[in-house]
Write a protein that holds these residues in place. Structure first.
Motif, PDB file in Angstrom:
ATOM      1  N   SER A 132      -2.802  13.612   8.970  1.00 24.42           N
ATOM      2  CA  SER A 132      -2.496  11.927   9.511  1.00 24.42           C
ATOM      3  C   SER A 132      -2.657  10.417   7.563  1.00 24.42           C
ATOM      4  O   SER A 132      -3.210  10.242   7.706  1.00 24.42           O
ATOM      5  N   HIS A 133      -1.911  11.447   6.686  1.00 23.45           N
ATOM      6  CA  HIS A 133      -1.821  10.718   5.621  1.00 23.45           C
ATOM      7  C   HIS A 133      -1.114   9.620   5.802  1.00 23.45           C
ATOM      8  O   HIS A 133      -0.602   8.639   4.964  1.00 23.45           O
ATOM      9  N   ASP A 134      -0.055  10.185   6.985  1.00 27.42           N
ATOM     10  CA  ASP A 134       0.960   8.394   7.170  1.00 27.42           C
ATOM     11  C   ASP A 134      -0.072   7.398   7.900  1.00 27.42           C
ATOM     12  O   ASP A 134       1.494   7.123   7.974  1.00 27.42           O
ATOM     13  N   HIS A 135      -0.883   7.531   8.233  1.00 31.21           N
ATOM     14  CA  HIS A 135      -1.069   6.712   9.444  1.00 31.21           C
ATOM     15  C   HIS A 135      -2.387   5.477   8.485  1.00 31.21           C
ATOM     16  O   HIS A 135      -2.929   5.791   7.519  1.00 31.21           O
ATOM     17  N   ALA A 173     -10.656  10.898   7.048  1.00 22.80           N
ATOM     18  CA  ALA A 173     -10.670  10.675   5.725  1.00 22.80           C
ATOM     19  C   ALA A 173      -9.164  10.256   5.108  1.00 22.80           C
ATOM     20  O   ALA A 173      -8.652  10.255   4.317  1.00 22.80           O
ATOM     21  N   ASN A 174      -8.274  10.651   5.780  1.00 26.37           N
ATOM     22  CA  ASN A 174      -6.939  10.971   5.521  1.00 26.37           C
ATOM     23  C   ASN A 174      -6.201   9.321   5.673  1.00 26.37           C
ATOM     24  O   ASN A 174      -5.513   9.096   5.682  1.00 26.37           O
ATOM     25  N   VAL A 175      -7.046   8.847   6.523  1.00 21.69           N
ATOM     26  CA  VAL A 175      -6.145   7.273   7.002  1.00 21.69           C
ATOM     27  C   VAL A 175      -5.950   6.544   6.242  1.00 21.69           C
ATOM     28  O   VAL A 175      -7.029   6.358   5.768  1.00 21.69           O
ATOM     29  N   SER A 176      -4.736   5.357   5.992  1.00 18.81           N
ATOM     30  CA  SER A 176      -5.388   4.325   4.583  1.00 18.81           C
ATOM     31  C   SER A 176      -6.411   3.410   5.801  1.00 18.81           C
ATOM     32  O   SER A 176      -5.467   2.923   6.859  1.00 18.81           O
ATOM     33  N   ILE A 177      -7.180   2.678   4.952  1.00 20.99           N
ATOM     34  CA  ILE A 177      -7.882   1.352   6.108  1.00 20.99           C
ATOM     35  C   ILE A 177      -7.491   0.207   4.969  1.00 20.99           C
ATOM     36  O   ILE A 177      -7.760   0.034   4.007  1.00 20.99           O
ATOM     37  N   LEU A 178      -7.136  -0.428   5.635  1.00 23.94           N
ATOM     38  CA  LEU A 178      -6.426  -1.678   5.075  1.00 23.94           C
ATOM     39  C   LEU A 178      -8.147  -2.853   5.517  1.00 23.94           C
ATOM     40  O   LEU A 178      -8.310  -3.339   7.059  1.00 23.94           O
ATOM     41  N   THR A 179      -9.035  -3.665   4.440  1.00 27.10           N
ATOM     42  CA  THR A 179     -10.017  -3.561   5.151  1.00 27.10           C
ATOM     43  C   THR A 179     -10.086  -4.521   3.234  1.00 27.10           C
ATOM     44  O   THR A 179      -9.970  -4.835   2.571  1.00 27.10           O
ATOM     45  N   SER A 216       0.713  -1.068   0.580  1.00 34.21           N
ATOM     46  CA  SER A 216       0.057  -0.311  -0.328  1.00 34.21           C
ATOM     47  C   SER A 216       0.564   1.215   0.109  1.00 34.21           C
ATOM     48  O   SER A 216       2.054   1.504   0.610  1.00 34.21           O
ATOM     49  N   TYR A 217       0.730   1.897  -0.661  1.00 38.11           N
ATOM     50  CA  TYR A 217       1.358   3.198  -0.960  1.00 38.11           C
ATOM     51  C   TYR A 217       0.537   4.695  -0.161  1.00 38.11           C
ATOM     52  O   TYR A 217      -0.339   4.945  -0.373  1.00 38.11           O
ATOM     53  N   LEU A 218       1.389   5.389   0.668  1.00 31.63           N
ATOM     54  CA  LEU A 218       0.891   6.557   1.656  1.00 31.63           C
ATOM     55  C   LEU A 218       1.929   7.476   0.573  1.00 31.63           C
ATOM     56  O   LEU A 218       3.383   7.042   0.820  1.00 31.63           O
ATOM     57  N   SER A 219       0.909   8.538   0.848  1.00 34.87           N
ATOM     58  CA  SER A 219       1.700  10.215   0.396  1.00 34.87           C
ATOM     59  C   SER A 219       2.342  10.678   1.315  1.00 34.87           C
ATOM     60  O   SER A 219       0.737  10.716   2.060  1.00 34.87           O
ATOM     61  N   ILE A 220       3.463  10.930   1.714  1.00 35.10           N
ATOM     62  CA  ILE A 220       3.555  11.862   3.200  1.00 35.10           C
ATOM     63  C   ILE A 220       4.867  13.069   2.959  1.00 35.10           C
ATOM     64  O   ILE A 220       5.330  12.580   1.723  1.00 35.10           O
ATOM     65  N   THR A 221       4.404  13.924   3.322  1.00 33.61           N
ATOM     66  CA  THR A 221       5.536  15.273   2.866  1.00 33.61           C
ATOM     67  C   THR A 221       6.244  15.049   4.242  1.00 33.61           C
ATOM     68  O   THR A 221       5.743  14.737   5.523  1.00 33.61           O
TER      69      THR A 221
END
Length: 307
Positions: free
Chosen positions: A173-176, A210-216, A25-30
Motif C-alpha cells: 500500500s505504499h503506492d496508495h 501505516a503505508n498509505v499517504s494521508i492528505l489531511t 507529494s512523493y510516494l516511494s514505490i517499488t
C-alpha cells in the motif's frame, strides 16, 4: 527498480469543476517495469505526473452520504447545501465564488480526479492508487455515537474492503493515498481523551493505513508518522480558467486597501492548546480603538455571505 512518483495532488487550473494550486507529494514505490502509456494519458497529462487509478468504492463509503443521507450527516446543521456542485457548495451571485464548506476537500479532490488527464483505467499501468473515501462526512455522521466500537465500525468495514484488493497488497500500500478532508486530530485518539467524547475515533492509527499517504488538514507535527501530508483548506474561489485567476489577481492589485486584516479564529476554552494564542490576539484587538474585531456567528448569514 525504486522510483519516486509525483502525485498530482489534484486541484490544478483548467477544469470544469474545481481549482486549487498544485501541491506535491512523493510516494516511494517499488516496481519492476517502466510506466506504460495508456489511451487515457493524453498530451495534456504532464510527464512528471504518474498515471493514477481511482478505486470504484461501494457507494456506502462516499456517494451514499451525499445522495441519500446528506440531511442526516450532521446533527448540528443541514449540510446538504454545502455538498452541492461536487463539494463546492452553492454558487454565490458572483461568478466562480461558491459557499464552500471548509471540510469538503475530499469531495473536491475526487471530482477533480475523475476528469484528470492522467487518470488511467488500466490497473497494470497505474503507478499510484487513489482511494475516494469521504472520511470527513463520516466523522460528522457518527460524531454523536458514544460507543467507540460502533463509531469506528465504518472504518473497519472500509479497511476490510480495501485491504483485500490485490493492488493494495502488491506494494504494501505504499503506492496508495486518500484525502481525509478534516484535521488529523479528528482521526487520532489522544491518550487524554475519553471514549465518550464526540467525534473521537482512531482511523489513522489502524495498521492497514501505516503505508498509505494521508492528505489531511493540519497534519500531526508531534508524531513521527511520515505518511501524513498537509493540504490547505478549500477557498470560496473556484475559477475554471487560468485567465480568471489572472483577472482576479489584477482586480486585487488595483484595489485600494486601507486596512490590514488577519484571521484569528474563535476563542478556545481554557486549557486548549490554541487558547493562549487566540485569546492574546483577541485581547490585544479589544484594547485599542484602531482594531475592529469582526465576530461571525457560526453558520449565520455573515459566515455564508462569502464577504
Amino acid at each position: 527498480m525504486k522510483v519516486k512518483v509525483i502525485t498530482f495532488l489534484i486541484f490544478s487550473s483548467i477544469v470544469p469543476y474545481i481549482y486549487f494550486p498544485y501541491y506535491i507529494s512523493y510516494l516511494s514505490i517499488t516496481t519492476n517495469s517502466e510506466t506504460r502509456k495508456t489511451s487515457t494519458q493524453s498530451e495534456q497529462c504532464e510527464p512528471d505526473i504518474a498515471p493514477f487509478y481511482i478505486y470504484d468504492l461501494p457507494d456506502r463509503f462516499n456517494m451514499m452520504l451525499v445522495i441519500s443521507n446528506c440531511s442526516s450527516v450532521s446533527s448540528w446543521f443541514n449540510i446538504c447545501p454545502y455538498l452541492d456542485n461536487r463539494g463546492m457548495g452553492q454558487l454565490f451571485s458572483k461568478s466562480n465564488w461558491y459557499n464552500t464548506y471548509q471540510f469538503t476537500a475530499n469531495m473536491l479532490f475526487h471530482a477533480r480526479a475523475v476528469n484528470h488527464p492522467c487518470r488511467t483505467y488500466d490497473l497494470s499501468s497505474a503507478r499510484i492508487f487513489y482511494i475516494p473515501l469521504y472520511a470527513s462526512l463520516f466523522v460528522h455522521w457518527f460524531g454523536n455515537e458514544k460507543n467507540l466500537t460502533q463509531r469506528e465500525a465504518v472504518w473497519v468495514d472500509f479497511l476490510n474492503h480495501i485491504s483485500r484488493l490485490p493492488t493494495f497488497q502488491r506494494h504494501g500500500s505504499h503506492d496508495h493515498f486518500l484525502v481525509t478532508g478534516l484535521m488529523v486530530w479528528d482521526f487520532i485518539h489522544s491518550p487524554g481523551q475519553k471514549e465518550g467524547e464526540l467525534r473521537l475515533n482512531d482511523f489513522l492509527t489502524f495498521p492497514q493505513l501505516a503505508n498509505v499517504s494521508i492528505l489531511t488538514i493540519e497534519r500531526n507535527a508531534y508524531s513521527d508518522a511520515k505518511n501524513q501530508c498537509s493540504i490547505p483548506y478549500p477557498s470560496y474561489f473556484h475559477p475554471q480558467l487560468k485567465s480568471e485567476i489572472t483577472m482576479w489577481q489584477d482586480e486585487v492589485h488595483r484595489s485600494e486597501r486601507t486596512h490590514l486584516f488577519s484571521f484569528v479564529g474563535g476563542a478556545r476554552p481554557p486549557g486548549h492548546i490554541a487558547d493562549k494564542y487566540r485569546l492574546a490576539v483577541i485581547s490585544q484587538c479589544n484594547r485599542t480603538e484602531s482594531c475592529l474585531l469582526v465576530q461571525c456567528k457560526y453558520w449565520g448569514s455573515v459566515w455564508d455571505s462569502g464577504r
